[in-house]
Motif scaffolding. Sequence first.
Motif, PDB file in Angstrom:
ATOM      1  N   CYS A 186       0.860  -1.187   0.000  1.00  0.00           N
ATOM      2  CA  CYS A 186       0.000   0.000   0.000  1.00  0.00           C
ATOM      3  C   CYS A 186       0.894   1.234   0.000  1.00  0.00           C
ATOM      4  CB  CYS A 186      -0.899   0.014   1.234  1.00  0.00           C
ATOM      5  SG  CYS A 186      -1.837   1.545   1.427  1.00  0.00           S
ATOM      6  N   PRO A 187       0.827   2.082  -1.012  1.00  0.00           N
ATOM      7  CA  PRO A 187       1.729   3.239  -1.111  1.00  0.00           C
ATOM      8  C   PRO A 187       1.547   4.272  -0.012  1.00  0.00           C
ATOM      9  CG  PRO A 187       0.009   3.344  -2.784  1.00  0.00           C
ATOM     10  CD  PRO A 187      -0.093   1.987  -2.156  1.00  0.00           C
ATOM     11  N   ASP A 188       0.475   4.183   0.752  1.00  0.00           N
ATOM     12  CA  ASP A 188       0.243   5.138   1.841  1.00  0.00           C
ATOM     13  C   ASP A 188       1.038   4.794   3.095  1.00  0.00           C
ATOM     14  OD1 ASP A 188      -1.557   6.576   0.304  1.00  0.00           O
ATOM     15  OD2 ASP A 188      -3.270   5.406   1.013  1.00  0.00           O
ATOM     16  N   VAL A 189       1.586   3.585   3.153  1.00  0.00           N
ATOM     17  CA  VAL A 189       2.299   3.124   4.347  1.00  0.00           C
ATOM     18  C   VAL A 189       3.785   3.446   4.230  1.00  0.00           C
ATOM     19  CG1 VAL A 189       2.979   1.118   5.727  1.00  0.00           C
ATOM     20  CG2 VAL A 189       0.660   1.276   4.811  1.00  0.00           C
ATOM     21  N   THR A 190       4.338   4.057   5.279  1.00  0.00           N
ATOM     22  CA  THR A 190       5.777   4.310   5.333  1.00  0.00           C
ATOM     23  C   THR A 190       6.400   3.456   6.436  1.00  0.00           C
ATOM     24  OG1 THR A 190       5.475   6.174   6.860  1.00  0.00           O
ATOM     25  CG2 THR A 190       5.557   6.669   4.497  1.00  0.00           C
ATOM     26  N   LEU A 191       7.628   3.038   6.198  1.00  0.00           N
ATOM     27  CA  LEU A 191       8.390   2.238   7.159  1.00  0.00           C
ATOM     28  C   LEU A 191       9.685   2.972   7.474  1.00  0.00           C
ATOM     29  CD1 LEU A 191       9.237  -0.341   8.740  1.00  0.00           C
ATOM     30  CD2 LEU A 191      10.021  -1.280   6.560  1.00  0.00           C
ATOM     31  N   GLN A 192       9.914   3.219   8.752  1.00  0.00           N
ATOM     32  CA  GLN A 192      11.169   3.822   9.193  1.00  0.00           C
ATOM     33  C   GLN A 192      11.755   2.947  10.295  1.00  0.00           C
ATOM     34  OE1 GLN A 192      11.006   8.032  10.102  1.00  0.00           O
ATOM     35  NE2 GLN A 192       9.316   8.359   8.671  1.00  0.00           N
ATOM     36  N   ALA A 193      13.058   2.690  10.208  1.00  0.00           N
ATOM     37  CA  ALA A 193      13.709   1.831  11.195  1.00  0.00           C
ATOM     38  C   ALA A 193      15.006   2.470  11.673  1.00  0.00           C
ATOM     39  CB  ALA A 193      14.001   0.458  10.603  1.00  0.00           C
ATOM     40  N   VAL A 194      15.228   2.433  12.974  1.00  0.00           N
ATOM     41  CA  VAL A 194      16.478   2.900  13.585  1.00  0.00           C
ATOM     42  C   VAL A 194      17.307   1.685  13.947  1.00  0.00           C
ATOM     43  CG1 VAL A 194      17.509   4.182  15.486  1.00  0.00           C
ATOM     44  CG2 VAL A 194      15.348   4.967  14.501  1.00  0.00           C
ATOM     45  N   LEU A 195      18.530   1.627  13.421  1.00  0.00           N
ATOM     46  CA  LEU A 195      19.423   0.492  13.665  1.00  0.00           C
ATOM     47  C   LEU A 195      20.540   0.877  14.626  1.00  0.00           C
ATOM     48  CD1 LEU A 195      17.956  -0.312  10.990  1.00  0.00           C
ATOM     49  CD2 LEU A 195      20.069  -1.440  10.306  1.00  0.00           C
ATOM     50  N   LEU A 196      20.934  -0.042  15.462  1.00  0.00           N
ATOM     51  CA  LEU A 196      22.079   0.161  16.339  1.00  0.00           C
ATOM     52  C   LEU A 196      23.349   0.084  15.482  1.00  0.00           C
ATOM     53  CD1 LEU A 196      22.887   0.462  19.365  1.00  0.00           C
ATOM     54  CD2 LEU A 196      23.235  -2.015  19.379  1.00  0.00           C
ATOM     55  N   PRO A 197      24.114   1.170  15.370  1.00  0.00           N
ATOM     56  CA  PRO A 197      25.269   1.188  14.463  1.00  0.00           C
ATOM     57  C   PRO A 197      26.503   0.537  15.085  1.00  0.00           C
ATOM     58  CG  PRO A 197      25.019   3.327  15.485  1.00  0.00           C
ATOM     59  CD  PRO A 197      23.876   2.482  15.996  1.00  0.00           C
ATOM     60  N   VAL A 198      26.434  -0.775  15.236  1.00  0.00           N
ATOM     61  CA  VAL A 198      27.519  -1.523  15.860  1.00  0.00           C
ATOM     62  C   VAL A 198      28.818  -1.344  15.087  1.00  0.00           C
ATOM     63  CG1 VAL A 198      28.243  -3.831  16.594  1.00  0.00           C
ATOM     64  CG2 VAL A 198      25.844  -3.195  16.701  1.00  0.00           C
ATOM     65  N   TRP A 199      28.713  -1.068  13.793  1.00  0.00           N
ATOM     66  CA  TRP A 199      29.891  -0.931  12.944  1.00  0.00           C
ATOM     67  C   TRP A 199      30.630   0.378  13.190  1.00  0.00           C
ATOM     68  CZ3 TRP A 199      24.844  -1.477  11.292  1.00  0.00           C
ATOM     69  CH2 TRP A 199      24.190  -0.294  10.944  1.00  0.00           C
ATOM     70  N   PHE A 214      22.128   6.162  22.938  1.00  0.00           N
ATOM     71  CA  PHE A 214      22.094   4.886  23.639  1.00  0.00           C
ATOM     72  C   PHE A 214      20.643   4.389  23.672  1.00  0.00           C
ATOM     73  CE2 PHE A 214      22.178   1.934  27.148  1.00  0.00           C
ATOM     74  CZ  PHE A 214      23.462   1.403  27.114  1.00  0.00           C
ATOM     75  N   PRO A 215      20.385   3.155  23.255  1.00  0.00           N
ATOM     76  CA  PRO A 215      18.992   2.673  23.194  1.00  0.00           C
ATOM     77  C   PRO A 215      18.372   2.556  24.591  1.00  0.00           C
ATOM     78  CG  PRO A 215      20.521   0.865  22.825  1.00  0.00           C
ATOM     79  CD  PRO A 215      21.348   2.115  22.838  1.00  0.00           C
ATOM     80  N   ALA A 216      17.222   3.184  24.769  1.00  0.00           N
ATOM     81  CA  ALA A 216      16.559   3.180  26.076  1.00  0.00           C
ATOM     82  C   ALA A 216      15.613   1.999  26.235  1.00  0.00           C
ATOM     83  CB  ALA A 216      15.787   4.489  26.278  1.00  0.00           C
ATOM     84  N   PHE A 217      14.906   1.662  25.161  1.00  0.00           N
ATOM     85  CA  PHE A 217      13.951   0.551  25.209  1.00  0.00           C
ATOM     86  C   PHE A 217      13.558   0.183  23.789  1.00  0.00           C
ATOM     87  CE2 PHE A 217      11.876   4.580  26.496  1.00  0.00           C
ATOM     88  CZ  PHE A 217      11.203   4.881  25.327  1.00  0.00           C
ATOM     89  N   PRO A 218      13.181  -1.071  23.541  1.00  0.00           N
ATOM     90  CA  PRO A 218      12.684  -1.436  22.207  1.00  0.00           C
ATOM     91  C   PRO A 218      11.310  -0.830  21.981  1.00  0.00           C
ATOM     92  CG  PRO A 218      12.500  -3.308  23.698  1.00  0.00           C
ATOM     93  CD  PRO A 218      13.228  -2.231  24.449  1.00  0.00           C
ATOM     94  N   LEU A 219      11.115  -0.257  20.801  1.00  0.00           N
ATOM     95  CA  LEU A 219       9.909   0.506  20.526  1.00  0.00           C
ATOM     96  C   LEU A 219       9.420   0.202  19.116  1.00  0.00           C
ATOM     97  CD1 LEU A 219       8.027   2.884  21.485  1.00  0.00           C
ATOM     98  CD2 LEU A 219       9.684   4.418  20.411  1.00  0.00           C
ATOM     99  N   VAL A 220       8.143  -0.087  19.005  1.00  0.00           N
ATOM    100  CA  VAL A 220       7.500  -0.314  17.715  1.00  0.00           C
ATOM    101  C   VAL A 220       6.228   0.520  17.680  1.00  0.00           C
ATOM    102  CG1 VAL A 220       6.354  -1.995  16.227  1.00  0.00           C
ATOM    103  CG2 VAL A 220       8.417  -2.665  17.488  1.00  0.00           C
ATOM    104  N   ILE A 221       6.045   1.292  16.628  1.00  0.00           N
ATOM    105  CA  ILE A 221       4.833   2.104  16.467  1.00  0.00           C
ATOM    106  C   ILE A 221       4.153   1.698  15.166  1.00  0.00           C
ATOM    107  CG2 ILE A 221       3.884   4.424  16.230  1.00  0.00           C
ATOM    108  CD1 ILE A 221       6.365   5.473  17.704  1.00  0.00           C
TER     109      ILE A 221
END
Length: 217
Positions: A57-70, A122-129
Amino acid sequence: MMSTHDLSVEVYAGAPALDFDKQFAGAKKRIFLHAAIYNRFAENAAVSNALESALACPDVTLQAVLLPVWSDIVWMDAACQLVRPEGSRDDMLKKAEVSREFFLRLAKKYPQQVTIYEGKSFPAFPLVIVDETIFCGHYAHSQVLAPEGLWMQLAVPTELLRHLADSKAHCFEYDAHCEHQLSTQQLSKKKEMSPHERAVFRYIQEWKEAKGAVITS
Protein backbone atom coordinates in the motif's frame (compact mmCIF):
# COMPACT_ATOMS: atom_id res chain seq x y z
CA MET A 1 -6.62 16.25 26.03
CA MET A 2 -6.01 12.58 26.69
CA SER A 3 -7.38 11.21 29.95
CA THR A 4 -7.24 7.86 31.71
CA HIS A 5 -10.31 6.83 29.72
CA ASP A 6 -8.55 7.64 26.44
CA LEU A 7 -5.38 5.70 27.25
CA SER A 8 -5.76 2.02 26.45
CA VAL A 9 -2.93 -0.09 27.92
CA GLU A 10 -2.44 -3.83 27.65
CA VAL A 11 0.51 -5.77 29.05
CA TYR A 12 1.90 -8.97 27.57
CA ALA A 13 4.58 -11.44 28.61
CA GLY A 14 6.94 -11.73 25.66
CA ALA A 15 6.96 -10.01 22.27
CA PRO A 16 5.55 -13.06 20.43
CA ALA A 17 2.22 -12.46 22.18
CA LEU A 18 1.92 -9.17 20.25
CA ASP A 19 1.73 -10.94 16.87
CA PHE A 20 3.87 -8.36 15.09
CA ASP A 21 3.25 -10.08 11.77
CA LYS A 22 -0.48 -9.33 12.08
CA GLN A 23 0.18 -5.82 13.39
CA PHE A 24 2.46 -4.99 10.45
CA ALA A 25 0.18 -6.53 7.84
CA GLY A 26 -2.69 -4.38 9.10
CA ALA A 27 -0.79 -1.08 9.03
CA LYS A 28 -2.60 1.74 7.23
CA LYS A 29 -0.15 4.62 7.57
CA ARG A 30 3.12 4.05 9.44
CA ILE A 31 5.46 1.47 10.90
CA PHE A 32 8.25 2.93 13.05
CA LEU A 33 10.89 0.60 14.50
CA HIS A 34 13.48 1.37 17.17
CA ALA A 35 14.59 -2.04 18.42
CA ALA A 36 18.37 -1.99 17.81
CA ILE A 37 18.84 -5.36 16.08
CA TYR A 38 16.35 -6.96 13.67
CA ASN A 39 17.90 -10.25 12.58
CA ARG A 40 14.88 -12.05 14.06
CA PHE A 41 12.57 -10.00 11.83
CA ALA A 42 14.73 -10.79 8.81
CA GLU A 43 14.75 -14.52 9.60
CA ASN A 44 11.02 -14.70 10.37
CA ALA A 45 9.12 -15.26 7.12
CA ALA A 46 5.78 -14.27 8.66
CA VAL A 47 7.14 -10.90 9.83
CA SER A 48 9.09 -10.11 6.67
CA ASN A 49 6.09 -11.05 4.51
CA ALA A 50 3.85 -8.86 6.67
CA LEU A 51 6.12 -5.86 6.12
CA GLU A 52 6.04 -6.51 2.37
CA SER A 53 2.25 -6.77 2.53
CA ALA A 54 1.99 -3.43 4.35
CA LEU A 55 4.34 -1.69 1.92
CA ALA A 56 2.26 -2.89 -1.01
CA CYS A 57 0.00 0.00 0.00
CA PRO A 58 1.73 3.24 -1.11
CA ASP A 59 0.24 5.14 1.84
CA VAL A 60 2.30 3.12 4.35
CA THR A 61 5.78 4.31 5.33
CA LEU A 62 8.39 2.24 7.16
CA GLN A 63 11.17 3.82 9.19
CA ALA A 64 13.71 1.83 11.19
CA VAL A 65 16.48 2.90 13.59
CA LEU A 66 19.42 0.49 13.67
CA LEU A 67 22.08 0.16 16.34
CA PRO A 68 25.27 1.19 14.46
CA VAL A 69 27.52 -1.52 15.86
CA TRP A 70 29.89 -0.93 12.94
CA SER A 71 30.66 2.59 14.22
CA ASP A 72 33.28 3.49 16.82
CA ILE A 73 31.03 5.02 19.48
CA VAL A 74 32.05 5.30 23.11
CA TRP A 75 28.85 3.72 24.44
CA MET A 76 28.53 0.93 21.86
CA ASP A 77 30.00 -1.94 23.91
CA ALA A 78 27.68 -1.06 26.81
CA ALA A 79 24.72 -0.93 24.43
CA CYS A 80 25.59 -4.33 22.97
CA GLN A 81 25.87 -5.79 26.46
CA LEU A 82 22.48 -4.39 27.38
CA VAL A 83 20.63 -5.39 24.20
CA ARG A 84 22.16 -8.86 23.75
CA PRO A 85 24.20 -9.77 26.85
CA GLU A 86 24.75 -13.32 25.61
CA GLY A 87 26.74 -12.23 22.56
CA SER A 88 30.05 -10.55 21.78
CA ARG A 89 30.52 -7.29 19.86
CA ASP A 90 31.47 -9.36 16.80
CA ASP A 91 28.27 -11.39 17.13
CA MET A 92 26.25 -8.19 17.36
CA LEU A 93 28.03 -6.85 14.28
CA LYS A 94 26.93 -9.89 12.26
CA LYS A 95 23.33 -9.49 13.43
CA ALA A 96 23.45 -5.77 12.70
CA GLU A 97 24.64 -6.49 9.16
CA VAL A 98 21.73 -8.91 8.67
CA SER A 99 19.40 -6.19 9.92
CA ARG A 100 20.86 -3.55 7.64
CA GLU A 101 20.77 -5.74 4.54
CA PHE A 102 17.18 -6.69 5.32
CA PHE A 103 16.00 -3.09 5.40
CA LEU A 104 18.19 -2.04 2.48
CA ARG A 105 16.43 -4.66 0.35
CA LEU A 106 13.07 -3.19 1.36
CA ALA A 107 14.33 0.35 0.72
CA LYS A 108 15.50 -0.63 -2.74
CA LYS A 109 12.12 -2.15 -3.54
CA TYR A 110 10.09 0.66 -1.92
CA PRO A 111 12.36 3.73 -2.17
CA GLN A 112 9.60 6.26 -1.51
CA GLN A 113 8.32 4.46 1.59
CA VAL A 114 11.28 3.00 3.49
CA THR A 115 13.91 5.01 5.40
CA ILE A 116 16.66 3.55 7.58
CA TYR A 117 18.53 5.53 10.24
CA GLU A 118 21.65 4.97 12.28
CA GLY A 119 20.83 5.24 15.96
CA LYS A 120 22.53 8.30 17.43
CA SER A 121 21.80 7.68 21.10
CA PHE A 122 22.09 4.89 23.64
CA PRO A 123 18.99 2.67 23.19
CA ALA A 124 16.56 3.18 26.08
CA PHE A 125 13.95 0.55 25.21
CA PRO A 126 12.68 -1.44 22.21
CA LEU A 127 9.91 0.51 20.53
CA VAL A 128 7.50 -0.31 17.71
CA ILE A 129 4.83 2.10 16.47
CA VAL A 130 2.10 0.96 14.09
CA ASP A 131 -0.36 3.71 13.12
CA GLU A 132 -1.88 4.88 16.43
CA THR A 133 -0.51 2.04 18.58
CA ILE A 134 2.77 1.96 20.49
CA PHE A 135 4.41 -1.32 21.50
CA CYS A 136 7.14 -0.90 24.07
CA GLY A 137 9.39 -3.39 25.86
CA HIS A 138 12.42 -2.73 28.03
CA TYR A 139 16.05 -3.65 28.20
CA ALA A 140 17.58 -4.98 31.39
CA HIS A 141 20.91 -6.33 32.58
CA SER A 142 19.48 -9.84 32.61
CA GLN A 143 19.92 -13.16 30.85
CA VAL A 144 16.20 -12.88 30.04
CA LEU A 145 16.24 -10.76 26.91
CA ALA A 146 13.83 -7.98 25.94
CA PRO A 147 11.74 -10.18 23.59
CA GLU A 148 10.92 -12.36 26.61
CA GLY A 149 10.15 -9.46 28.95
CA LEU A 150 6.97 -7.52 29.58
CA TRP A 151 5.60 -5.49 26.69
CA MET A 152 3.01 -2.74 26.74
CA GLN A 153 0.54 -2.04 23.97
CA LEU A 154 -0.67 1.57 24.07
CA ALA A 155 -3.44 3.00 21.92
CA VAL A 156 -2.59 6.72 21.74
CA PRO A 157 -2.95 9.83 19.51
CA THR A 158 0.41 9.15 17.83
CA GLU A 159 0.00 11.82 15.17
CA LEU A 160 -0.57 14.62 17.67
CA LEU A 161 2.34 13.58 19.87
CA ARG A 162 4.64 13.19 16.87
CA HIS A 163 3.86 16.71 15.70
CA LEU A 164 4.63 18.01 19.17
CA ALA A 165 7.99 16.22 19.10
CA ASP A 166 8.74 17.62 15.65
CA SER A 167 7.89 21.14 16.83
CA LYS A 168 10.73 21.13 19.37
CA ALA A 169 8.31 20.69 22.27
CA HIS A 170 11.10 18.75 23.96
CA CYS A 171 12.07 22.12 25.50
CA PHE A 172 9.71 20.74 28.06
CA GLU A 173 10.15 23.08 30.97
CA TYR A 174 8.26 26.09 29.71
CA ASP A 175 10.62 29.08 29.54
CA ALA A 176 11.33 32.13 27.43
CA HIS A 177 14.24 30.75 25.41
CA CYS A 178 12.14 28.06 23.72
CA GLU A 179 8.91 30.05 23.45
CA HIS A 180 9.97 31.69 20.19
CA GLN A 181 10.52 28.25 18.58
CA LEU A 182 6.85 27.28 18.85
CA SER A 183 3.72 28.69 17.31
CA THR A 184 0.88 29.91 19.52
CA GLN A 185 -1.13 26.78 18.72
CA GLN A 186 1.81 24.51 19.51
CA LEU A 187 2.49 26.30 22.79
CA SER A 188 -1.17 25.93 23.74
CA LYS A 189 -1.07 22.19 23.04
CA LYS A 190 2.16 21.84 24.98
CA LYS A 191 0.84 23.59 28.08
CA GLU A 192 -2.42 21.64 27.89
CA MET A 193 -0.81 18.19 27.83
CA SER A 194 -2.28 16.00 30.53
CA PRO A 195 -0.13 13.76 32.77
CA HIS A 196 -1.12 10.81 30.56
CA GLU A 197 -0.08 12.63 27.38
CA ARG A 198 3.22 13.64 28.96
CA ALA A 199 3.85 10.03 29.98
CA VAL A 200 3.21 8.69 26.48
CA PHE A 201 5.06 11.60 24.85
CA ARG A 202 8.31 10.15 26.23
CA TYR A 203 8.06 7.26 23.76
CA ILE A 204 7.52 9.53 20.76
CA GLN A 205 10.39 11.71 21.90
CA GLU A 206 12.70 8.71 22.24
CA TRP A 207 11.84 7.71 18.68
CA LYS A 208 12.57 11.19 17.32
CA GLU A 209 15.80 11.69 19.25
CA ALA A 210 17.19 8.26 18.27
CA LYS A 211 17.25 8.99 14.53
CA GLY A 212 20.71 9.75 13.18
CA ALA A 213 22.09 9.69 9.65
CA VAL A 214 20.09 8.00 6.91
CA ILE A 215 21.59 4.68 5.77
CA THR A 216 21.70 4.34 2.01
CA SER A 217 24.14 1.46 1.45
